[in-house]
Design a protein around this motif. Structure first.
Motif, PDB file in Angstrom:
ATOM      1  N   ASP A  63      -9.822  -7.327 -16.613  1.00 45.91           N
ATOM      2  CA  ASP A  63      -8.383  -7.053 -16.538  1.00 45.91           C
ATOM      3  C   ASP A  63      -8.130  -5.902 -15.556  1.00 45.91           C
ATOM      4  N   LEU A  64      -6.874  -5.445 -15.493  1.00 45.93           N
ATOM      5  CA  LEU A  64      -6.529  -4.436 -14.496  1.00 45.93           C
ATOM      6  C   LEU A  64      -7.273  -3.115 -14.724  1.00 45.93           C
ATOM      7  N   GLY A  65      -7.438  -2.753 -16.009  1.00 46.03           N
ATOM      8  CA  GLY A  65      -8.168  -1.514 -16.313  1.00 46.03           C
ATOM      9  C   GLY A  65      -9.606  -1.591 -15.806  1.00 46.03           C
ATOM     10  N   GLY A  66     -10.246  -2.724 -16.056  1.00 52.82           N
ATOM     11  CA  GLY A  66     -11.623  -2.914 -15.591  1.00 52.82           C
ATOM     12  C   GLY A  66     -11.695  -2.886 -14.073  1.00 52.82           C
ATOM     13  N   LEU A  67     -10.658  -3.418 -13.440  1.00 47.84           N
ATOM     14  CA  LEU A  67     -10.628  -3.449 -11.971  1.00 47.84           C
ATOM     15  C   LEU A  67     -10.481  -2.039 -11.396  1.00 47.84           C
ATOM     16  N   ALA A  68      -9.631  -1.232 -12.019  1.00 50.27           N
ATOM     17  CA  ALA A  68      -9.453   0.155 -11.552  1.00 50.27           C
ATOM     18  C   ALA A  68     -10.760   0.928 -11.736  1.00 50.27           C
ATOM     19  N   ASP A  69     -11.476   0.674 -12.844  1.00 48.49           N
ATOM     20  CA  ASP A  69     -12.794   1.303 -13.039  1.00 48.49           C
ATOM     21  C   ASP A  69     -13.736   0.920 -11.907  1.00 48.49           C
ATOM     22  N   LEU A  70     -13.728  -0.372 -11.568  1.00 43.62           N
ATOM     23  CA  LEU A  70     -14.609  -0.861 -10.508  1.00 43.62           C
ATOM     24  C   LEU A  70     -14.292  -0.180  -9.178  1.00 43.62           C
ATOM     25  N   ASP A  86      -2.452  -0.237  -6.555  1.00 46.06           N
ATOM     26  CA  ASP A  86      -2.792   0.271  -5.235  1.00 46.06           C
ATOM     27  C   ASP A  86      -3.572   1.560  -5.462  1.00 46.06           C
ATOM     28  N   VAL A  87      -4.663   1.728  -4.747  1.00 42.32           N
ATOM     29  CA  VAL A  87      -5.387   2.989  -4.805  1.00 42.32           C
ATOM     30  C   VAL A  87      -4.985   3.807  -3.583  1.00 42.32           C
ATOM     31  N   LEU A  88      -4.494   5.017  -3.851  1.00 43.35           N
ATOM     32  CA  LEU A  88      -4.010   5.883  -2.767  1.00 43.35           C
ATOM     33  C   LEU A  88      -4.940   7.066  -2.587  1.00 43.35           C
ATOM     34  N   VAL A  89      -5.228   7.388  -1.336  1.00 46.42           N
ATOM     35  CA  VAL A  89      -6.039   8.569  -1.036  1.00 46.42           C
ATOM     36  C   VAL A  89      -5.337   9.391   0.048  1.00 46.42           C
ATOM     37  N   GLY A  90      -5.707  10.649   0.118  1.00 51.73           N
ATOM     38  CA  GLY A  90      -5.097  11.551   1.089  1.00 51.73           C
ATOM     39  C   GLY A  90      -5.354  11.097   2.519  1.00 51.73           C
ATOM     40  N   GLY A  91      -4.428  11.430   3.396  1.00 53.15           N
ATOM     41  CA  GLY A  91      -4.615  11.122   4.807  1.00 53.15           C
ATOM     42  C   GLY A  91      -4.274   9.703   5.182  1.00 53.15           C
ATOM     43  N   VAL A  92      -4.649   8.767   4.327  1.00 51.76           N
ATOM     44  CA  VAL A  92      -4.517   7.355   4.661  1.00 51.76           C
ATOM     45  C   VAL A  92      -3.413   6.678   3.840  1.00 51.76           C
ATOM     46  N   GLY A  93      -3.245   7.127   2.607  1.00 51.98           N
ATOM     47  CA  GLY A  93      -2.327   6.414   1.712  1.00 51.98           C
ATOM     48  C   GLY A  93      -3.055   5.257   1.066  1.00 51.98           C
ATOM     49  N   GLU A  94      -2.430   4.067   1.099  1.00 52.32           N
ATOM     50  CA  GLU A  94      -3.043   2.913   0.438  1.00 52.32           C
ATOM     51  C   GLU A  94      -4.358   2.534   1.100  1.00 52.32           C
ATOM     52  N   ILE A  95      -5.414   2.532   0.320  1.00 52.38           N
ATOM     53  CA  ILE A  95      -6.719   2.143   0.859  1.00 52.38           C
ATOM     54  C   ILE A  95      -7.187   0.851   0.192  1.00 52.38           C
ATOM     55  N   ILE A  96      -6.729   0.623  -1.042  1.00 47.36           N
ATOM     56  CA  ILE A  96      -7.096  -0.578  -1.790  1.00 47.36           C
ATOM     57  C   ILE A  96      -5.839  -1.166  -2.411  1.00 47.36           C
ATOM     58  N   VAL A 129     -10.040 -18.194 -17.010  1.00 43.25           N
ATOM     59  CA  VAL A 129     -10.286 -16.933 -17.724  1.00 43.25           C
ATOM     60  C   VAL A 129      -9.557 -15.806 -17.003  1.00 43.25           C
ATOM     61  N   PRO A 130      -9.241 -14.743 -17.745  1.00 46.69           N
ATOM     62  CA  PRO A 130      -8.665 -13.578 -17.067  1.00 46.69           C
ATOM     63  C   PRO A 130      -9.632 -13.099 -15.990  1.00 46.69           C
ATOM     64  N   HIS A 131      -9.101 -12.812 -14.804  1.00 49.87           N
ATOM     65  CA  HIS A 131      -9.958 -12.295 -13.752  1.00 49.87           C
ATOM     66  C   HIS A 131      -9.133 -11.423 -12.812  1.00 49.87           C
ATOM     67  N   ALA A 132      -9.830 -10.621 -12.037  1.00 50.94           N
ATOM     68  CA  ALA A 132      -9.145  -9.611 -11.233  1.00 50.94           C
ATOM     69  C   ALA A 132      -9.960  -9.293  -9.988  1.00 50.94           C
ATOM     70  N   GLY A 133      -9.273  -8.807  -8.979  1.00 49.95           N
ATOM     71  CA  GLY A 133      -9.987  -8.448  -7.750  1.00 49.95           C
ATOM     72  C   GLY A 133      -9.141  -7.551  -6.872  1.00 49.95           C
ATOM     73  N   PHE A 134      -9.790  -6.928  -5.903  1.00 47.74           N
ATOM     74  CA  PHE A 134      -9.027  -6.096  -4.976  1.00 47.74           C
ATOM     75  C   PHE A 134      -9.470  -6.305  -3.540  1.00 47.74           C
ATOM     76  N   GLY A 135      -8.676  -5.792  -2.622  1.00 47.64           N
ATOM     77  CA  GLY A 135      -9.021  -5.828  -1.207  1.00 47.64           C
ATOM     78  C   GLY A 135      -9.031  -4.408  -0.659  1.00 47.64           C
ATOM     79  N   LEU A 136     -10.110  -4.079   0.007  1.00 49.60           N
ATOM     80  CA  LEU A 136     -10.215  -2.771   0.658  1.00 49.60           C
ATOM     81  C   LEU A 136     -10.275  -2.997   2.149  1.00 49.60           C
ATOM     82  N   GLY A 137      -9.393  -2.343   2.884  1.00 50.09           N
ATOM     83  CA  GLY A 137      -9.461  -2.416   4.338  1.00 50.09           C
ATOM     84  C   GLY A 137     -10.593  -1.523   4.823  1.00 50.09           C
ATOM     85  N   PHE A 138     -11.598  -2.155   5.418  1.00 47.46           N
ATOM     86  CA  PHE A 138     -12.793  -1.393   5.809  1.00 47.46           C
ATOM     87  C   PHE A 138     -12.455  -0.289   6.810  1.00 47.46           C
ATOM     88  N   GLU A 139     -11.578  -0.595   7.765  1.00 47.69           N
ATOM     89  CA  GLU A 139     -11.225   0.426   8.768  1.00 47.69           C
ATOM     90  C   GLU A 139     -10.452   1.584   8.142  1.00 47.69           C
TER      91      GLU A 139
END
Ligand code: ATP
Ligand code: MN
Length: 462
Positions: A254-261, A377-387, A425-435
């Motif tokens: 689920d979303l919690g497990g995805l954020a942990d990942l 969305d995972v946000l980090v300094g300098g870049v903002g949305e990274i995932i 089944v419940p499933h989840a995933g994310f996308g990270l921009g490598f650049e």
């Protein structure tokens, strides 16, 4: 003599013994009766100083005429360096010119602007900065594979040519072999895709997600890591038309497990890159972004903060900041909001969860409030949305309804819907921009300077 990289040579336990250096001259200094050649072979940030004197074979015929950019081979003895900043140097017994660079070689010892370097992208990997970027990219790629392999994920190769549009929105590059002149047309006079190579319209993929879901619902944990394409005409410092995306997809998650990942993932990759690219990272910290290493360490050491979108909106509304873009439920966060939140307000990476369904893609899991979806969305300094990621809608009726509500045709997604018919089944995933990841690590301001061959509107020469 065996071929040894400069990196390996500098790693020798002690001085002494023969050595061969092959590489390109970053700078040349000719003194009285002695020449100092700074040779780089790209294996590490440091070059090898080659010292030549009249006892060196080729001193008059080769060495004294050498200029920046030329390729040489130097043989000699590896000795302790009396100079500062380098452990060893090579006392050359022989120097051979392998490939000359004339006086018009565009890279000189001085610092060049990144914009100029983009116009000579065939030579810029020889600069300190781009060389370091490419080595960090390499290390980060391996760190990504290492992380997922360790966690039991399978690397799935998703297609680059696709007939489906993952986001249900435009901005895709068309793939066609129809002739430009006089293409086949249908009865209404429109270009007829049924006569095209695949018998229907096809595009370059914007994401491997839909296919990754196929993989996850069979192998449980998969990831893709490949090129993706977006024809968005955005000339920003964080968008490319072609970029690499890392997309894990996990069944029974689920979303919690995805954020942990996502948190484990970023911490692991940053840790590996700091270990494996010590010199390059020290360079970025000194020359590009004084916080480069510190902020990576902070990501590694501190827990990510999780805040629901609804709460983020109210934090932003009460922030007293004079943002350029409006804030309110149902509006997307802009880079300025993302950065203020993670840099100023929280001071750590932030996972913004549970977004309004109205601004998110059809495949995201609808929450019980019927207004938000389990997206993050995972946000980090300098870049903002990274995932960007989500739990996926695995309930057939709700998914069908959302597809229709977004004006899409369920038939076009028949196999995607089938996955909800047969053992969903419940499933989840994310996308990270490598650049974006590389931007964060290196502190490079423009995404075009962290891709070896950037693709953006009007930018395609190299
Ligand atoms: P943004 O809002 O920043 O344009 P997005 O929401 O369109 O990004 P997603 O579709 O969620 O992006 O893609 C997942 C990740 O891919 C993003 O979090 C980002 O790291 C990266 N990404 C998206 N678009 C681009 C692009 N044009 N160039 C480089 N990286 C990108
Ligand atoms: Mn996103």
């Amino acid at each position: 003599m065996a071929n040894e990289s400069i990196r390996n040579m500098l790693d020798r336990p002690e001085a002494g013994g023969p050595g061969v250096v092959q590489g390109w001259l970053r700078s040349v200094r000719h003194g009285k009766g002695v020449s100092f050649l700074d040779v780089s072979d790209g294996s590490c940030l440091a070059g090898m100083q080659v010292v030549a004197d009249p006892g060196t074979e080729g001193f008059e015929s080769v060495v004294r005429g050498l200029g920046t950019g030329s390729a040489i081979r130097a043989e000699g003895e590896v000795v302790e360096s009396p100079g500062k900043g380098q452990r060893y140097e090579l006392h050359a017994s022989r120097v051979v010119l392998v490939g000359e660079a004339g006086a018009d070689y565009p890279l000189q010892k001085k610092r060049h602007g990144f914009e100029f370097l983009r116009s000579i992208a065939h030579l810029r990997p020889r600069t300190n900065t781009l060389g370091a970027v490419l080595r960090v990219r390499n290390a980060a790629s391996m760190a990504i594979h290492d992380f997922f392999q360790r966690e039991g994920f399978f690397y799935l190769h998703t297609p680059i040519i696709t007939a489906s549009d993952a986001e249900g929105a435009g901005e895709m590059f068309r793939v066609t072999t129809l002739p430009e002149e006089d293409p086949p047309r249908d009865a209404e006079g429109r270009v007829d895709p049924s006569r095209d190579f695949f018998g229907r319209p096809t595009f370059l993929t914007v994401s491997g997600q839909l296919e990754a879901e196929i993989g996850a619902l069979a192998l449980s944990r998969v990831y893709t890591f490949g090129p993706t394409f977006r024809a968005e005409n955005s000339n920003t410092a964080r968008h490319l038309a072609e970029f690499w995306m890392v997309e894990p997809e996990v069944a029974f998650c689920d979303l919690g497990g995805l954020a942990d990942l996502a948190e484990r993932f970023l911490k692991s990759v940053f840790g590996d890159v700091l270990d494996r690219c010590e010199d390059d990272m020290a360079f970025f910290e000194k020359r590009i972004e004084s916080e480069a290493i510190t902020r990576m360490k902070r990501v590694i050491e501190e827990p990510f903060e999780r805040i629901p979108y609804r709460e983020v909106v109210s934090i932003l509304e009460k922030s007293g900041q004079d943002f350029d873009f409006p804030v309110g439920f149902g509006l997307d966060l802009q880079s300025e909001h993302e950065r203020w939140l993670t840099e100023q307000h929280v001071g750590r990476p932030v996972v913004v969860t549970d977004w309004p369904a109205s601004i998110k893609a059809f495949y995201m899991y609808r929450n019980d409030d019927d207004e938000t979806v389990a997206a993050m969305d995972v946000l980090v300094g300098g870049v903002g949305e990274i995932i960007g990621g989500s739990q996926r809608e695995h309930r057939l009726p709700i998914l069908e309804e959302t597809i229709r509500a977004q004006g899409l045709e369920p038939d076009a997604y028949w196999w995607y819907l089938d996955l909800r018919r047969f053992g969903s089944v419940p499933h989840a995933g994310f996308g990270l921009g490598f650049e974006r990841l590389v931007q964060f690590m290196t502190g490079m301001a423009n995404i075009r300077d962290v891709a070896p061959f950037p693709r953006a509107p009007g930018l395609v020469e190299f």
